[in-house]
Design an enzyme around this catalytic site. Structure first.
Site, PDB file in Angstrom:
ATOM      1  N   GLU A 134     -52.228 -75.314 -12.315  1.00  0.00           N
ATOM      2  CA  GLU A 134     -53.130 -75.493 -11.216  1.00  0.00           C
ATOM      3  C   GLU A 134     -52.607 -76.785 -10.418  1.00  0.00           C
ATOM      4  O   GLU A 134     -51.719 -77.513 -10.984  1.00  0.00           O
ATOM      5  CB  GLU A 134     -54.638 -75.727 -11.558  1.00  0.00           C
ATOM      6  CG  GLU A 134     -54.692 -76.939 -12.428  1.00  0.00           C
ATOM      7  CD  GLU A 134     -55.903 -77.989 -12.032  1.00  0.00           C
ATOM      8  OE1 GLU A 134     -56.060 -78.294 -10.928  1.00  0.00           O
ATOM      9  OE2 GLU A 134     -56.661 -78.351 -12.999  1.00  0.00           O
ATOM     10  N   LYS A 150     -65.297 -82.287 -19.052  1.00  0.00           N
ATOM     11  CA  LYS A 150     -65.865 -83.889 -19.056  1.00  0.00           C
ATOM     12  C   LYS A 150     -67.314 -83.904 -19.301  1.00  0.00           C
ATOM     13  O   LYS A 150     -68.027 -82.939 -19.010  1.00  0.00           O
ATOM     14  CB  LYS A 150     -65.413 -84.407 -17.771  1.00  0.00           C
ATOM     15  CG  LYS A 150     -63.936 -84.814 -17.678  1.00  0.00           C
ATOM     16  CD  LYS A 150     -63.825 -85.912 -16.791  1.00  0.00           C
ATOM     17  CE  LYS A 150     -62.568 -85.746 -16.401  1.00  0.00           C
ATOM     18  NZ  LYS A 150     -62.433 -84.423 -15.771  1.00  0.00           N
TER      19      LYS A 150
HETATM   20  N1  PSU Z   1     -61.202 -81.764 -14.319  1.00  0.00           N
HETATM   21  C1  PSU Z   1     -60.302 -82.676 -14.196  1.00  0.00           C
HETATM   22  N2  PSU Z   1     -59.554 -82.985 -13.110  1.00  0.00           N
HETATM   23  C2  PSU Z   1     -59.416 -82.250 -12.188  1.00  0.00           C
HETATM   24  C3  PSU Z   1     -60.360 -80.910 -12.165  1.00  0.00           C
HETATM   25  C4  PSU Z   1     -61.355 -80.762 -13.192  1.00  0.00           C
HETATM   26  O1  PSU Z   1     -60.291 -83.553 -15.194  1.00  0.00           O
HETATM   27  O2  PSU Z   1     -58.784 -82.478 -11.331  1.00  0.00           O
HETATM   28  C5  PSU Z   1     -60.204 -80.082 -11.109  1.00  0.00           C
HETATM   29  C6  PSU Z   1     -59.843 -78.756 -11.643  1.00  0.00           C
HETATM   30  O3  PSU Z   1     -58.810 -78.190 -10.557  1.00  0.00           O
HETATM   31  C7  PSU Z   1     -60.991 -77.762 -11.549  1.00  0.00           C
HETATM   32  C8  PSU Z   1     -61.858 -78.503 -10.524  1.00  0.00           C
HETATM   33  O4  PSU Z   1     -60.684 -76.461 -11.632  1.00  0.00           O
HETATM   34  O5  PSU Z   1     -61.672 -79.856 -10.575  1.00  0.00           O
HETATM   35  C9  PSU Z   1     -63.382 -78.163 -10.751  1.00  0.00           C
HETATM   36  O6  PSU Z   1     -64.058 -78.257  -9.575  1.00  0.00           O
HETATM   37  P1  PSU Z   1     -65.493 -78.020  -9.016  1.00  0.00           P
HETATM   38  O7  PSU Z   1     -66.171 -78.777 -10.237  1.00  0.00           O
HETATM   39  O8  PSU Z   1     -65.835 -78.587  -7.680  1.00  0.00           O
HETATM   40  O9  PSU Z   1     -65.557 -76.426  -9.036  1.00  0.00           O
END
Ligand code: PSU
Ligand code: MN
Length: 298
Positions: A21, A155
Site C-alpha cells: 500500500e 492499533k
Molecule cells: N494504520 C497505520 N498506518 C496507516 C494506516 C493504518 O498504522 O497508514 C492506513 C492504512 O493505509 C489503512 C488506512 O488502510 O490507514 C485505514 O484508514 P481508514 O481508517 O480511514 O479506513
C-alpha cells in the site's frame, strides 16, 4: 491501469508478486522517512524471491509498481489524496494523484490479479462506532477480495473486539504468525485470542490455497507481531492512545483524518520510538508476505 513490465511478466508466469500500500508513504509516515521505508520494504520482498508492486494513482493513472521518483512524489506532493476503494474512480477520472489504503490497494489487486499484500496495520471498527458508524472500508474489501493480507494487527485506537467480530462475520480467517493473540501494532500481544496460528510461511500458503480452493471469495488476514526489540510497552502505549484520541476529538478531527493525525501525535509523544517500530514492522510484514507468496507459487 499501468503495470510495470516486470510485474506483468511475473503475473503472467504465475510468479510471486506482493502488493504494497502507499497511504503509509503519503499519510502514515513523515515525508523524510516514508520513501526510505517504502524502498526498504520493496527490497525485502525482492530478497525473499518475489516482486514488489507498490500501488498508487498518479495523475489519474492507476499504477501497479512504482519507481523511486513516483514514491518521492507521493511523500512530498501536497495534493495526494488518501484513496480507498470508493475513491479510485473519481481520483482517476479527475486526473488527481492518490495513495492507496489497504482497501484501495485490494481494489487494485482485484483488477491486477495479485493475491498477496503487506501493510503495517489494517483499519477497523473505531471506538464509538455506535455513534459515528466509522468502520474502515479495509474490512469490507478484505471481506470480498481474494488476497492474503499480512499486517501487525491493528492499533488499539480501534475497537479490537468489534473489529475481530466483523472479520468473522465477513468470513475472513485471521491467522497468527507465531502468536496466539491479535497483535496491537507497536505492541506484540493482546488479550484477544486467535483461533488459528501458523509457525511457517508454507502453512499459511496452504491455508490460502485451501480457502480459495473451497470457493471462499474473501481475503485472509495474517497477523505478525512487531519484533520484540523495538516493541512498545503495552501500558504506556494504551495510555498515550487514549490521550491522543481524546485530543483528536477535542480538536474536531474526524473521518479519514483521524488515523494520520493520531499517528503523528504518537510519533512525537514517543520521541520517535513508535516510528522505529512502525518502520520495522512494515518491512518485516513485506518479507513475510513475500515468503508466503513464494511458497504459494512454488
Ligand atoms: N494504520 C497505520 N498506518 C496507516 C494506516 C493504518 O498504522 O497508514 C492506513 C492504512 O493505509 C489503512 C488506512 O488502510 O490507514 C485505514 O484508514 P481508514 O481508517 O480511514 O479506513
Ligand atoms: Mn474511517
Amino acid at each position: 491501469m499501468q503495470m510495470t513490465a516486470e510485474v506483468e511478466r511475473a503475473l503472467i508466469r504465475s510468479e510471486p508478486v506482493v502488493a504494497l500500500e502507499s497511504s503509509v508513504i503519503a499519510q502514515g509516515l513523515p515525508p523524510e522517512i516514508g520513501p526510505d521505508v517504502a524502498k526498504e520494504a520493496q527490497e525485502r520482498v525482492r530478497a525473499a524471491g518475489a516482486l514488489p508492486a507498490t500501488i498508487a494513482v498518479l495523475d489519474g493513472a492507476v499504477r501497479v509498481g512504482l519507481d523511486d521518483a513516483a514514491i518521492e512524489r507521493l511523500a512530498h506532493d501536497d495534493d495526494v489524496r488518501k484513496v480507498g476503494g470508493r475513491d479510485l474512480a473519481t481520483c482517476a477520472v479527475s486526473g488527481q494523484s492518490g495513495a492507496t489504503t489497504v482497501a484501495g490497494t485490494l481494489a487494485v489487486c482485484a483488477m491486477a490479479g495479485i493475491h498477496f499484500m503487506a501493510t503495517g496495520g489494517i483499519g477497523g471498527v473505531h471506538r464509538g462506532w455506535e455513534r459515528t458508524l466509522d468502520v474502515s472500508a479495509d474490512l469490507t474489501e478484505i471481506g470480498r477480495t481474494e488476497v492474503c493480507v499480512v499486517c501487525s494487527g491493528a492499533k488499539s485506537l480501534l475497537d479490537i473486539p468489534a473489529t475481530l467480530e466483523l472479520l468473522e462475520t465477513r468470513g475472513v480467517p485471521v491467522i497468527g504468525f507465531r502468536t496466539d493473540t491479535f497483535p496491537l501494532f507497536y505492541v506484540t500481544e493482546s488479550s484477544h485470542a486467535l483461533a488459528d496460528r501458523a509457525d511457517d510461511a508454507g502453512t499459511i500458503a496452504a491455508a490460502a490455497a485451501a480457502h480459495w480452493g473451497f470457493a471462499r471469495r474473501t481475503g485472509l488476514l495474517v497477523v505478525q507481531p512487531v519484533a520484540d526489540e523495538v516493541a512498545l510497552p503495552p501500558d504506556e502505549t494504551e495510555f498515550l492512545v487514549e490521550e491522543t484520541l481524546a485530543q483528536a476529538e477535542a480538536a474536531g478531527v474526524a473521518g479519514p483524518a483521524v488515523t494520520p493525525w493520531v499517528l503523528a501525535r504518537l510519533h512525537a509523544a514517543t520521541d520517535g520510538r513508535s516510528l522505529v517500530a512502525n518502520r520495522r514492522l512494515l518491512v518485516d510484514n513485506a518479507g513475510l508476505a513475500a515468503d508466503i507468496a513464494a511458497a504459494y507459487y512454488a
